[in-house]
Design an enzyme around this catalytic site. Sequence first.
Site, short mmCIF file in Angstrom:
data_model
loop_
_atom_site.label_atom_id
_atom_site.label_comp_id
_atom_site.label_asym_id
_atom_site.label_seq_id
_atom_site.Cartn_x
_atom_site.Cartn_y
_atom_site.Cartn_z
N THR A 102 0.92 -1.07 -0.20
CA THR A 102 0.00 0.05 0.09
C THR A 102 0.91 1.16 0.16
O THR A 102 2.05 1.28 0.54
CB THR A 102 -0.80 0.03 1.33
OG1 THR A 102 -1.63 -1.16 1.15
CG2 THR A 102 -1.64 1.07 1.46
N GLY B 112 -0.94 -2.07 6.40
CA GLY B 112 -0.88 -3.36 7.14
C GLY B 112 -2.13 -4.07 7.37
O GLY B 112 -3.03 -4.07 6.16
N1 ASP Z 1 -4.03 -1.78 4.60
C1 ASP Z 1 -4.37 -2.37 3.58
C2 ASP Z 1 -5.85 -3.12 3.60
O1 ASP Z 1 -5.87 -3.85 4.62
C3 ASP Z 1 -3.28 -3.30 3.09
C4 ASP Z 1 -1.92 -3.05 3.44
O2 ASP Z 1 -1.58 -1.93 3.70
O3 ASP Z 1 -0.79 -3.81 2.74
O4 ASP Z 1 -6.39 -2.80 2.67
#
Ligand code: ASP
Length: 332
Positions: free
Chosen positions: A198, A250
């Site tokens: 992300t 995350g």
């Molecule tokens: N936070 C993002 C989500 O859960 C994924 C990520 O940050 O890797 O969609």
Amino acid sequence: MRVKKGINPQIFFLLFLFFISQITFPQSNKYGLVIHGGAGTILKSSMTPEKEAEYISKLNEVLQTGYKILENGGSSLDAVVAVINIMEDSPLFNAGKGAVLTEKGVAELDAAIMDGKTLKAGAIAGIKHVKNPITLARLVMDKSPHVMMIGEGAEEFAKENNIEMVDNNYFITPNRWKQYQKMKEAQDKKVKEEKHGTVGCVALDKNGNLAAGTSTGGMMMKKFGRVGDSPIIGAGTFADNNTCAVSGTGYGEYFIRLNVARDISDLMAYKNLSLNDAANEVIMNKLPKLGGDGGIIAIDKNGNIAMPFNTEGMYRGYLMNGEQPVIKIYKE
Ligand code: ASP
């Protein structure tokens, strides 16, 4: 002897000058930005020198682009959008081109932006055909009476506003497709492979205004229709000029349940914690206690920054005026 009443005119004049200077230059004169390209299992041992160099060069390009906008007097919102657009266009990250795929092998994108000055926000979720989701989130904020739009309706709004649309295949890079197929096979064997990437940016401009933005493909193998924390104001994205601007990455479900970004801001507002203490309390204590992992980037109104994460690594960096750019990937 007569005691003089009132303030000595000279002292009064000095006080007057002081107050005027506070009105004209209310903030510390710091400006700059912090970026992330996702947190997760990012180990030096599993990185090739070429790949590492590619990430560092892209993160540096992104920092310089955002910084130039701020240096020229541009707004933190403009810097956030410009930075995230570049990361969305890069196949290196899980946002825009290179996004992870749903269980059905489709890219479904989420994004949000927030203006710390007005507390206005724009968010979109479940987008399949908008090339730059953060641009659409900004449009929702600027040109609609709403905060969040999803799926087909959001895409119709994008078309009405002549935003660039693409086929869903545009987002699917060969690497992601390979990863998707590998995970699909592994799914039955319950193999957990973490993939993040992300992207996010928080910025403080010369006028003391904060902004935060986040863009993502979400979690690999997510169920169709799943929405993560990134577009949820207060969970993965939040900005308030009185406290700080935060963008998270995350395991989104935990970020939503804990209202991570807003919690950091609230700890500053109500408990008077420093940005660093507030960010650490949420990311290094509350989040892992619940079983969640990830990290955040944040900047406060005085230009202090924080980048805590409880995973193996997080692509991250910052560039503040008068300082050299800092780019990091692994745990220190
Ligand atoms: N936070 C993002 C989500 O859960 C994924 C990520 O940050 O890797 O969609």
